[in-house]
Design a protein around this motif. Structure first.
Motif, PDB file in Angstrom:
ATOM      1  N   SER A 222       0.840  -1.190   0.000  1.00  0.00           N
ATOM      2  CA  SER A 222       0.000   0.000   0.000  1.00  0.00           C
ATOM      3  C   SER A 222       0.886   1.255   0.000  1.00  0.00           C
ATOM      4  O   SER A 222       1.685   1.440  -0.907  1.00  0.00           O
ATOM      5  CB  SER A 222      -0.951  -0.040   1.194  1.00  0.00           C
ATOM      6  N   ALA A 223       0.780   2.125   1.026  1.00  0.00           N
ATOM      7  CA  ALA A 223       1.683   3.275   1.075  1.00  0.00           C
ATOM      8  C   ALA A 223       3.129   2.815   1.210  1.00  0.00           C
ATOM      9  O   ALA A 223       4.051   3.493   0.729  1.00  0.00           O
ATOM     10  CB  ALA A 223       1.318   4.186   2.244  1.00  0.00           C
ATOM     11  N   ILE A 245      10.126  -4.949  -4.128  1.00  0.00           N
ATOM     12  CA  ILE A 245       8.834  -5.628  -4.279  1.00  0.00           C
ATOM     13  C   ILE A 245       7.756  -4.665  -3.806  1.00  0.00           C
ATOM     14  O   ILE A 245       7.763  -4.235  -2.648  1.00  0.00           O
ATOM     15  CB  ILE A 245       8.766  -6.933  -3.475  1.00  0.00           C
ATOM     16  N   ALA A 246       6.832  -4.335  -4.701  1.00  0.00           N
ATOM     17  CA  ALA A 246       5.800  -3.340  -4.419  1.00  0.00           C
ATOM     18  C   ALA A 246       4.425  -3.994  -4.507  1.00  0.00           C
ATOM     19  O   ALA A 246       4.002  -4.413  -5.577  1.00  0.00           O
ATOM     20  CB  ALA A 246       5.905  -2.181  -5.412  1.00  0.00           C
ATOM     21  N   GLU A 247       3.735  -4.069  -3.373  1.00  0.00           N
ATOM     22  CA  GLU A 247       2.447  -4.743  -3.278  1.00  0.00           C
ATOM     23  C   GLU A 247       1.324  -3.714  -3.123  1.00  0.00           C
ATOM     24  O   GLU A 247       1.180  -3.086  -2.089  1.00  0.00           O
ATOM     25  CB  GLU A 247       2.435  -5.700  -2.077  1.00  0.00           C
ATOM     26  N   SER A 248       0.544  -3.531  -4.178  1.00  0.00           N
ATOM     27  CA  SER A 248      -0.682  -2.719  -4.128  1.00  0.00           C
ATOM     28  C   SER A 248      -0.410  -1.257  -3.806  1.00  0.00           C
ATOM     29  O   SER A 248      -0.898  -0.718  -2.812  1.00  0.00           O
ATOM     30  CB  SER A 248      -1.674  -3.301  -3.116  1.00  0.00           C
ATOM     31  N   ARG A 340      -9.427  -7.675  -5.968  1.00  0.00           N
ATOM     32  CA  ARG A 340     -10.473  -6.817  -5.401  1.00  0.00           C
ATOM     33  C   ARG A 340      -9.833  -5.850  -4.416  1.00  0.00           C
ATOM     34  O   ARG A 340     -10.295  -5.658  -3.303  1.00  0.00           O
ATOM     35  CB  ARG A 340     -11.571  -7.660  -4.723  1.00  0.00           C
ATOM     36  N   ASP A 341      -8.750  -5.196  -4.871  1.00  0.00           N
ATOM     37  CA  ASP A 341      -7.908  -4.425  -3.967  1.00  0.00           C
ATOM     38  C   ASP A 341      -8.654  -3.315  -3.229  1.00  0.00           C
ATOM     39  O   ASP A 341      -8.389  -3.040  -2.066  1.00  0.00           O
ATOM     40  CB  ASP A 341      -6.727  -3.824  -4.744  1.00  0.00           C
ATOM     41  N   THR A 467      -8.614  -9.076  -1.398  1.00  0.00           N
ATOM     42  CA  THR A 467      -8.813  -7.651  -1.198  1.00  0.00           C
ATOM     43  C   THR A 467      -7.515  -7.030  -0.682  1.00  0.00           C
ATOM     44  O   THR A 467      -6.492  -7.703  -0.539  1.00  0.00           O
ATOM     45  CB  THR A 467      -9.957  -7.408  -0.199  1.00  0.00           C
ATOM     46  N   HIS A 468      -7.575  -5.745  -0.430  1.00  0.00           N
ATOM     47  CA  HIS A 468      -6.398  -5.004   0.002  1.00  0.00           C
ATOM     48  C   HIS A 468      -5.830  -5.606   1.290  1.00  0.00           C
ATOM     49  O   HIS A 468      -6.544  -5.769   2.272  1.00  0.00           O
ATOM     50  CB  HIS A 468      -6.782  -3.540   0.240  1.00  0.00           C
TER      51      HIS A 468
END
Length: 594
Positions: A222-223, A245-248, A340-341, A467-468
């Motif tokens: 996220s952030a 590694i960047a997740e969402s 379904r982030d 989801t997120h």
């Protein structure tokens, strides 16, 4: 307003740090900054006994109180005595008292809040006194740049299972981490500077913990995901890490970069002026600086950490941004999002908007067209022109309506979630990937995870897919501990969910070790690189099978990244043309027509 609601609510996906009680043995490591005492214990993960060494709450910076408040972090001085690193350190102040209360009362954070909060936690697999050199992964938490802490992200599972050193770090948030006024008293991006100093500390000292300083991966969600990509655009990090590694979350999310006017309004609301803001704010109690008013503090283009906008850094060609662009090009990256982030934001927001107590509510086409879509346009698209807004509303309604079955409320509800997911996360993800591939230096991997799992936390039953934050328990390893106690209930993960966790942790730690998710430990997954020609990415079905996608939602990504920006550009040109005509004097004797 949306960012406060969204990231406060998804705190519910934080991981519990409660493990089986184990015998702890003190262990001391000699570092360049002095002696650090941690502890070693044996834990059972995935049915196997593993040894783990932990060093918690190690300060990497001085207190941020007083004259250090709202400034860049000051490196911590050497320890005069052995530092006791057997307990997690203080948590940084949150953006609002409400967020601090949620962390303490709902999610059981016991550390307390302090200006002296810039610390890190090190998880070392095996016996730290005799172990062989390990690859290193540095975790940066999410929370919308407004809330969060390192303490809830227990990294024992990932470290022990993947045989890597994992470091989790604290950084400043909200007004404490991102205040930048237009008069230049406060530099802004303090939270990003905190992260950068922590990364440098790890690079400089991790060899004392048998870590490989030349094999470091930074990762976040996220952030935290946007943060690690910001770090990859700061050339001062060259040599400090090799992979991301960047997740969402990416710097292209409209929520990831803000302007200075937020800070100016905040300073005025505290009763300070541009003439005395420095002494005024630095003399106030930190608890009083937290605000019940929503200020969406986030990174700014300060021409220092962020030399320019992320778009200019990646896609531009000016010499001013060349060092940032060249560094970004060299790192290997994994970037992706969940199917379904944006579901938590959509569900809680519209539950509140509609005055409902239950999350299982109906979305019909009237609600979709007349309320949800206009809300999305107002929140996410930068235009004040009412005609352009109306055009975009009609465009989104047309695009996200299933015209073969336009009244199906389940389909409408799913499409509403898709809009939020795509504008918040998907569009920025594909843009980031495409920009990295064009630079053609480091490896690029992309994913979309959409498993249908049983153990969501407080998610309505009609949601299918991830989801997120759903991936966190699987990647950080909590799934492989038996009888996990999470937020008031015991979770026993299924056989399928445990296998998902094993696979994802192997892919993540493979990448950290080699820059390739497929090596050195084999899995059942073949994850190809994303290239300009193949455009392949890893995707999952709800039945926990892995597939190779050939294109990433091409029509809708084109809509958000190409077509809507073109409409906005044409609208701006048209307005400028009209204004120019209005300001041009009419020659005497000519008649104004139209």
């Amino acid at each position: 307003m949306w960012r406060k609601q969204f990231f406060l609510l998804v705190l519910g996906i934080f991981l519990s740090s409660s493990l089986c009680i184990a015998v702890r043995t003190s262990v001391t490591v000699q570092t360049k900054v002095g002696s650090i005492k941690g502890y070693q214990e044996n834990v059972y993960i995935d049915g196997k006994e593993k040894t783990i060494s932990k060093f918690l709450g190690i300060p990497f910076a001085e207190s941020t109180a007083g004259v250090n408040r709202f400034q860049k972090p000051v490196p911590k001085a050497k320890f005069t005595n052995t530092f006791d690193a057997r307990e997690v350190g203080n948590t940084c102040y949150q953006s609002t008292p409400e967020m601090a209360e949620v962390l303490e009362n709902t999610y059981g954070l016991k550390t307390g809040f302090s200006d002296d909060c810039l610390s890190l936690n090190i998880y070392v697999p095996g016996d730290v006194t005799t172990g062989s050199p390990k690859s290193v992964m540095i975790w940066i938490y999410g929370g919308g740049f407004l809330t969060g802490a390192s303490a809830p992200y227990e990294a024992t599972g990932l470290s022990a299972f993947g045989d890597v050193i994992v470091v989790t770090v604290n950084y400043r948030l909200g007004m404490f981490g991102f205040l930048r006024d237009s008069d230049g008293h406060f530099p802004g991006n303090q939270g990003l500077w905190d992260q950068q100093l922590a990364i440098k500390w790890v690079h400089d000292h991790i060899e004392s913990f048998h870590g490989l300083k030349t094999n470091i991966t930074i990762f976040g969600q996220s952030a935290g995901s946007a943060s690690v990509l910001f770090q990859a655009m700061y050339p001062g990090n060259r040599g400090l890490f090799q992979r991301v590694i960047a997740e969402s979350g990416t710097p292209f999310g409209y929520w990831a970069v803000v302007n200075e006017s937020i800070s100016d309004q905040y300073i005025a609301d505290q009763g300070c002026t541009s003439l005395n803001s420095n002494s005024c704010l630095q003399s106030m109690d930190s608890r009083d600086l937290m605000s019940n008013t929503t200020y969406d503090f986030a990174p700014v283009v300060d021409h220092d950490f962020l030399i320019s906008s992320p778009s200019e850094i990646i896609f531009g060609n000016s010499s001013r941004t060349s060092m940032a662009r060249e560094f970004f090009a060299t790192v290997d990256i994994i970037v992706g999002a969940n199917s379904r982030d944006a579901m938590p934001y959509f569900t809680y927001l519209w539950q509140a908007e509609l005055g409902l107590k239950e999350m299982n509510f109906t979305v019909d086409k009237v609600l979709f067209k007349d309320q949800i879509i206009p809300s999305i346009v107002n929140e996410t698209i930068d235009t004040n022109d009412e005609e352009t807004k109306h055009l975009l509303e009609e465009l989104l309604y047309f695009t996200y309506t299933d015209w073969s079955n336009p009244n199906d409320t389940d389909v409408i509800r799913r499409n509403a979630i898709d809009i939020y997911s795509e504008v918040l996360f998907y569009a920025g993800t594909i843009r980031l990937v495409e920009g990295h591939v064009v630079l053609s230096r480091g490896r690029t991997y992309m994913y979309e995870f959409g498993f249908d799992i049983e153990n969501h936390i407080d998610i309505p039953p009609w949601i299918k897919g991830w989801t997120h934050s759903d991936e966190l328990a699987f990647i950080l390893g909590g799934v492989l501990f038996d009888n996990r106690y999470m937020f008031g209930k015991t979770v026993n993960y299924t056989i399928e969910e445990k296998q998902i966790s094993r696979t994802l942790m192997t892919l993540w730690t493979n990448f950290a070790k080699t820059g390739q998710p497929n090596l050195p430990t084999p899995t059942s997954v073949r994850w190809p690189e994303f290239t300009a020609t193949s455009r392949e990415y890893l995707k999952t079905s709800q039945s926990a099978t892995y597939e190779i996608g050939q294109q990433f939602h091409p029509h809708r990504m084109w809509l958000w990244n190409e077509y809507i920006p073109s409409i906005l550009s044409l609208s701006q040109i048209s307005r400028q043309h009209v204004e120019a005509k209005r300001s041009t004097p009419i020659p005497v004797g000519e008649k104004l027509v139209g």
